[in-house]
Structure formats: structure tokens, C-alpha cells
Design a protein around this motif. Structure first.
Motif, PDB file in Angstrom:
ATOM      1  N   GLY A 131       0.815  -1.210   0.000  1.00  0.00           N
ATOM      2  CA  GLY A 131       0.000   0.000   0.000  1.00  0.00           C
ATOM      3  C   GLY A 131       0.846   1.256   0.000  1.00  0.00           C
ATOM      4  O   GLY A 131       0.574   2.212  -0.742  1.00  0.00           O
ATOM      5  N   LEU A 132       1.896   1.268   0.830  1.00  0.00           N
ATOM      6  CA  LEU A 132       2.788   2.422   0.867  1.00  0.00           C
ATOM      7  C   LEU A 132       3.544   2.563  -0.452  1.00  0.00           C
ATOM      8  O   LEU A 132       3.730   3.682  -0.955  1.00  0.00           O
ATOM      9  N   ALA A 133       3.969   1.438  -1.025  1.00  0.00           N
ATOM     10  CA  ALA A 133       4.691   1.481  -2.303  1.00  0.00           C
ATOM     11  C   ALA A 133       3.794   2.021  -3.413  1.00  0.00           C
ATOM     12  O   ALA A 133       4.235   2.826  -4.247  1.00  0.00           O
ATOM     13  N   ILE A 134       2.536   1.588  -3.450  1.00  0.00           N
ATOM     14  CA  ILE A 134       1.600   2.086  -4.471  1.00  0.00           C
ATOM     15  C   ILE A 134       1.356   3.581  -4.279  1.00  0.00           C
ATOM     16  O   ILE A 134       1.323   4.350  -5.255  1.00  0.00           O
ATOM     17  N   LEU A 135       1.177   4.010  -3.027  1.00  0.00           N
ATOM     18  CA  LEU A 135       0.962   5.430  -2.757  1.00  0.00           C
ATOM     19  C   LEU A 135       2.158   6.259  -3.214  1.00  0.00           C
ATOM     20  O   LEU A 135       1.997   7.307  -3.860  1.00  0.00           O
ATOM     21  N   LEU A 136       3.369   5.792  -2.907  1.00  0.00           N
ATOM     22  CA  LEU A 136       4.564   6.517  -3.323  1.00  0.00           C
ATOM     23  C   LEU A 136       4.693   6.541  -4.844  1.00  0.00           C
ATOM     24  O   LEU A 136       5.081   7.554  -5.431  1.00  0.00           O
ATOM     25  N   ALA A 137       4.369   5.411  -5.487  1.00  0.00           N
ATOM     26  CA  ALA A 137       4.460   5.352  -6.947  1.00  0.00           C
ATOM     27  C   ALA A 137       3.499   6.345  -7.589  1.00  0.00           C
ATOM     28  O   ALA A 137       3.848   7.040  -8.559  1.00  0.00           O
TER      29      ALA A 137
ATOM     30  N   ALA B 246       9.498   1.128   7.177  1.00  0.00           N
ATOM     31  CA  ALA B 246       8.837   0.716   5.931  1.00  0.00           C
ATOM     32  C   ALA B 246       9.187   1.573   4.734  1.00  0.00           C
ATOM     33  O   ALA B 246       9.008   1.137   3.594  1.00  0.00           O
ATOM     34  N   ILE B 247       9.692   2.791   4.950  1.00  0.00           N
ATOM     35  CA  ILE B 247       9.851   3.727   3.838  1.00  0.00           C
ATOM     36  C   ILE B 247      10.896   3.250   2.835  1.00  0.00           C
ATOM     37  O   ILE B 247      10.696   3.368   1.609  1.00  0.00           O
ATOM     38  N   LEU B 248      12.023   2.698   3.286  1.00  0.00           N
ATOM     39  CA  LEU B 248      13.061   2.279   2.347  1.00  0.00           C
ATOM     40  C   LEU B 248      12.620   1.092   1.490  1.00  0.00           C
ATOM     41  O   LEU B 248      12.771   1.140   0.259  1.00  0.00           O
ATOM     42  N   PRO B 249      12.091   0.001   2.068  1.00  0.00           N
ATOM     43  CA  PRO B 249      11.622  -1.071   1.187  1.00  0.00           C
ATOM     44  C   PRO B 249      10.469  -0.649   0.283  1.00  0.00           C
ATOM     45  O   PRO B 249      10.385  -1.098  -0.857  1.00  0.00           O
ATOM     46  N   ALA B 250       9.599   0.231   0.783  1.00  0.00           N
ATOM     47  CA  ALA B 250       8.507   0.710  -0.071  1.00  0.00           C
ATOM     48  C   ALA B 250       9.047   1.542  -1.231  1.00  0.00           C
ATOM     49  O   ALA B 250       8.569   1.421  -2.372  1.00  0.00           O
ATOM     50  N   LEU B 251      10.041   2.367  -0.967  1.00  0.00           N
ATOM     51  CA  LEU B 251      10.668   3.141  -2.045  1.00  0.00           C
ATOM     52  C   LEU B 251      11.325   2.215  -3.068  1.00  0.00           C
ATOM     53  O   LEU B 251      11.223   2.440  -4.288  1.00  0.00           O
ATOM     54  N   ALA B 252      12.004   1.191  -2.585  1.00  0.00           N
ATOM     55  CA  ALA B 252      12.667   0.255  -3.497  1.00  0.00           C
ATOM     56  C   ALA B 252      11.659  -0.426  -4.418  1.00  0.00           C
ATOM     57  O   ALA B 252      11.955  -0.685  -5.587  1.00  0.00           O
ATOM     58  N   LEU B 253      10.472  -0.717  -3.896  1.00  0.00           N
ATOM     59  CA  LEU B 253       9.443  -1.368  -4.706  1.00  0.00           C
ATOM     60  C   LEU B 253       8.708  -0.390  -5.606  1.00  0.00           C
ATOM     61  O   LEU B 253       8.158  -0.791  -6.637  1.00  0.00           O
ATOM     62  N   SER B 254       8.678   0.892  -5.234  1.00  0.00           N
ATOM     63  CA  SER B 254       7.808   1.840  -5.937  1.00  0.00           C
ATOM     64  C   SER B 254       8.489   2.604  -7.063  1.00  0.00           C
ATOM     65  O   SER B 254       7.818   3.069  -7.989  1.00  0.00           O
ATOM     66  N   LEU B 255       9.807   2.769  -7.013  1.00  0.00           N
ATOM     67  CA  LEU B 255      10.469   3.679  -7.944  1.00  0.00           C
ATOM     68  C   LEU B 255      10.349   3.217  -9.398  1.00  0.00           C
ATOM     69  O   LEU B 255      10.181   4.034 -10.315  1.00  0.00           O
ATOM     70  N   ASP B 256      10.434   1.915  -9.626  1.00  0.00           N
ATOM     71  CA  ASP B 256      10.290   1.409 -10.991  1.00  0.00           C
ATOM     72  C   ASP B 256       8.893   1.703 -11.531  1.00  0.00           C
ATOM     73  O   ASP B 256       8.724   2.159 -12.672  1.00  0.00           O
ATOM     74  N   ILE B 257       7.863   1.454 -10.707  1.00  0.00           N
ATOM     75  CA  ILE B 257       6.488   1.722 -11.126  1.00  0.00           C
ATOM     76  C   ILE B 257       6.262   3.222 -11.279  1.00  0.00           C
ATOM     77  O   ILE B 257       5.586   3.674 -12.207  1.00  0.00           O
ATOM     78  N   ALA B 258       6.834   4.016 -10.381  1.00  0.00           N
ATOM     79  CA  ALA B 258       6.706   5.470 -10.488  1.00  0.00           C
ATOM     80  C   ALA B 258       7.307   5.977 -11.793  1.00  0.00           C
ATOM     81  O   ALA B 258       6.753   6.885 -12.435  1.00  0.00           O
ATOM     82  N   ALA B 259       8.431   5.403 -12.211  1.00  0.00           N
ATOM     83  CA  ALA B 259       9.050   5.817 -13.472  1.00  0.00           C
ATOM     84  C   ALA B 259       8.137   5.499 -14.657  1.00  0.00           C
ATOM     85  O   ALA B 259       7.999   6.316 -15.573  1.00  0.00           O
ATOM     86  N   SER B 260       7.519   4.327 -14.635  1.00  0.00           N
ATOM     87  CA  SER B 260       6.613   3.956 -15.727  1.00  0.00           C
ATOM     88  C   SER B 260       5.382   4.857 -15.745  1.00  0.00           C
ATOM     89  O   SER B 260       4.911   5.272 -16.812  1.00  0.00           O
ATOM     90  N   ILE B 261       4.835   5.158 -14.563  1.00  0.00           N
ATOM     91  CA  ILE B 261       3.681   6.054 -14.496  1.00  0.00           C
ATOM     92  C   ILE B 261       4.048   7.430 -15.030  1.00  0.00           C
ATOM     93  O   ILE B 261       3.279   8.050 -15.783  1.00  0.00           O
TER      94      ILE B 261
END
Length: 336
Positions: free
Chosen positions: A126-132, A204-219
Motif C-alpha cells: 500500500g505504501l509502495a503504491i501510494l509513493l508510486a 517501511a519507507i526504504l523497502p517501499a521506495l525500493a518497490l515503488s520507484l520502478d512503477i513510479a518511473a513507468s507512471i
């Protein structure tokens, strides 16, 4: 922003034509029926992977000293001596009631083990999706409004670079920067959300960032491209001529029509986030569902493996269905 939204041309507003009623109905039926079909097929595949495994669960539980009679007795207790179709139907209907069986090794109900680990993955995802969404959305909108400018070129370059890096590489890089060099955040571990939002966020912020940055770039890439196209449409120019404010034109008209591809990317990114959690949880030492599945695989604990796979598939299908519904509701072609 003014260069994109202030071209004076007396053009009438021309929004996309609404989809015919039959086409809208087919879209909604497909959106709601497809997850059911995929779930049944996935459950069959999940059960088959465990049932057709060459390893014998009874022999693994009893050890090397087990006799054939002991193995046959244990197979009967596990229900493995029944026909496979009967086993599958019984397992599926039990799973739909929340009963995923018991671990062969610990005898703990599989559902208890899964739902003890699942909150970690749900909170992290959820945090990763929000960050993305926040990072990718802000970057994509900013790049579109500054088309051809320094911000646009920077977003494009950074998004292209992030798209080539897997989550575990990003995770290691974030640990080096924020934990080793800056000593600002912990390098691993997990604190439940019940212990406080601030404390949970620190871990949670670091693992969430690691999961979200690739998706954020695509978005960011998809939203930038789609929004640039929409800002050049006649209905945007007409809205500006009619005196509508920049914010209303952007968020009330252009972004609504441009957001479809970005939402599709987000839907595709949910399985990627859950899949990347396997390595990310290992790097950050998180007690999530991925680590439970790895432990079960090492022990050949078939019920636990099947349960984690089925729950993961269910979470992915629910998230993808919600994204598809959002696409139908937000875009004019699906909403009208």
C-alpha cells in the motif's frame, strides 16, 4: 503551463464521444468476470503444482526411517490417496471458506500463518503504491506542463534510468545512502503499524521506495506522453477560450482523459510489487508473505505453498480489478 493551456483559438469544446451502451456493458462484464476466470485457472494451476510435485509430503514429514506402511498411513491422513479431482474440489471449496488446510510440519492452520504475515505485505504494498502514484504522478504532470524544458528532460532521463534497475538493486542503494552514509533510517527490520505511524514509517519507507520507484518511473513516462497529447486537443483550447481556470482545465478535463494509461501501468505494477517483495523482504529482513513462502518451499510444505500462492493471486486480482474499475469510472469512454 501558460504555453500549453493558453492558445487562443475559437474552437468549440469537443470531448470524446461516449461509448455505446452495449460496449459499456461488455466492458463492465469483462472487468468483473475476468478475475473469476483467472482465479479458477490460477487455483487449478496452484493445486496442480503441489499435487504433481515429485516429492512425497508424507515421506518428508516422517523422515528417512519411515516404512512404506507408515507413508501409506500418513498419505491417508493427509487425504493424498484420493483422486486428484476430488482433492482439488475439496481444497478449493475449503479455501473459499477460509480453510487452507494445515502445515504438514507444524500442524498450524495455513490461514493463521498467512494472515499473520499478510499485514506486512499489504502495508508495504500500500505504501509502495501510494509513493508510486505521488512520485510518478507529480513527475509526469510536471514534465508534460514543461514539455521540452529542463524538467521534462530530467524526468525522462531519471525515469529511463530507474526503469532498468530491479528493486533489490534500488534497495541496496537506498540502504547505502540512507542507512550507512546518512544514518537516517534503519537498514532492516519491521515494526507493526499498531506501534505508531512514525515508527512504522521509519522501517517501511526504504523497502517501499525500493518497490515503488520502478512503477513510479513507468507512471511518469505514460502520464507525461498521454497528458501532452491531451493538452494539444481542441477541447482543452476551447475550455481555455471559455475562460476556465488552468487548474480546472488540467484536473477536470485533460488529466481525466490522460490518466487511463497510467492507471493501466499501476495495475500491471501490483504483481511486480508483490513479486519484488520476495527479494526485498530478504534484503530488509521483513517477516512477510514472501519469506513464509520461501520457508515453505525449502520444507516442501505443500499446503503452505499452495495457500501463499492462492492468497497472493487473490490480492493481485482484487487490486487489478479495482484499477480496472477506476479506469472505467474515470475515463469518459467507460464512465458514459
Amino acid at each position: 503551463m501558460t504555453t500549453l493551456l493558453s492558445r487562443p483559438a475559437p474552437v468549440a469544446v469537443a470531448k470524446p464521444d461516449p461509448a455505446p451502451p452495449k460496449r459499456r456493458s461488455r466492458r463492465w462484464i469483462g472487468t468483473l468476470a475476468t478475475p473469476v476466470v483467472v482465479f479458477v485457472f490460477s487455483s487449478l494451476l496452484t493445486f496442480g503444482l503441489g499435487a504433481l510435485s515429485p516429492s512425497n509430503p508424507a515421506a518428508a514429514v516422517l523422515g528417512e526411517t519411515a516404512t512404506p506402511a507408515d507413508i501409506a498411513r500418513m498419505n491417508h491422513e493427509f487425504g493424498l490417496d484420493r483422486p486428484l479431482p476430488v482433492q482439488y474440489v475439496d481444497w478449493l471449496f475449503s479455501a473459499l471458506r477460509g480453510d487452507l488446510g494445515r502445515s504438514y510440519f507444524t500442524t498450524i492452520p495455513v490461514a493463521d500463518s498467512i494472515f499473520a504475515a499478510l499485514p506486512v505485505d499489504l502495508a508495504l504494498a500500500g505504501l509502495a503504491i501510494l509513493l508510486a502514484v505521488l512520485i510518478g504522478g507529480a513527475a509526469g504532470i510536471g514534465a508534460a506542463l514543461r514539455q521540452g524544458g529542463r524538467l521534462d528532460r530530467t524526468v525522462t532521463a531519471v525515469a529511463s534510468a530507474l526503469g532498468t534497475l530491479p528493486p533489490f538493486v534500488l534497495g541496496i542503494g537506498l540502504i547505502i545512502i540512507f542507512s550507512v552514509l546518512l544514518k537516517a533510517l534503519p537498514a532492516g527490520g519491521y515494526v507493526p503499524l499498531e506501534n505508531g505511524l512514525g515508527q512504522w514509517l521509519r522501517f517501511a519507507i526504504l523497502p517501499a521506495l525500493a518497490l515503488s520507484l520502478d512503477i513510479a518511473a513507468s507512471i511518469a513516462r505514460q502520464l507525461r506522453t498521454s497528458l501532452v497529447g491531451q493538452l494539444g486537443e481542441n477541447y482543452v483550447t476551447g475550455a481555455v477560450v471559455r475562460g476556465l481556470g488552468t487548474r480546472r482545465v488540467l484536473f477536470g478535463h485533460a488529466l481525466r482523459n490522460a490518466i487511463g494509461p497510467a492507471l493501466t501501468v499501476l495495475g500491471i505494477g501490483v504483481p511486480m510489487i508483490l513479486g519484488g517483495a520476495v527479494v526485498t523482504e530478504k534484503i530488509f529482513n521483513l517477516p512477510g508473505l514472501a519469506q513464509l513462502a520461501l520457508q515453505a518451499s525449502g520444507q516442501h510444505d505443500v499446503p503452505l505453498i499452495q495457500g501463499t500462492l492462492l492468497v497472493t493471486v487473490t490480492v493481485v486480482l482484487i487490486c487489478n480489478t479495482l484499477v480496472n474499475i477506476a479506469v472505467l469510472r474515470l475515463t469518459p469512454q467507460g464512465k458514459r
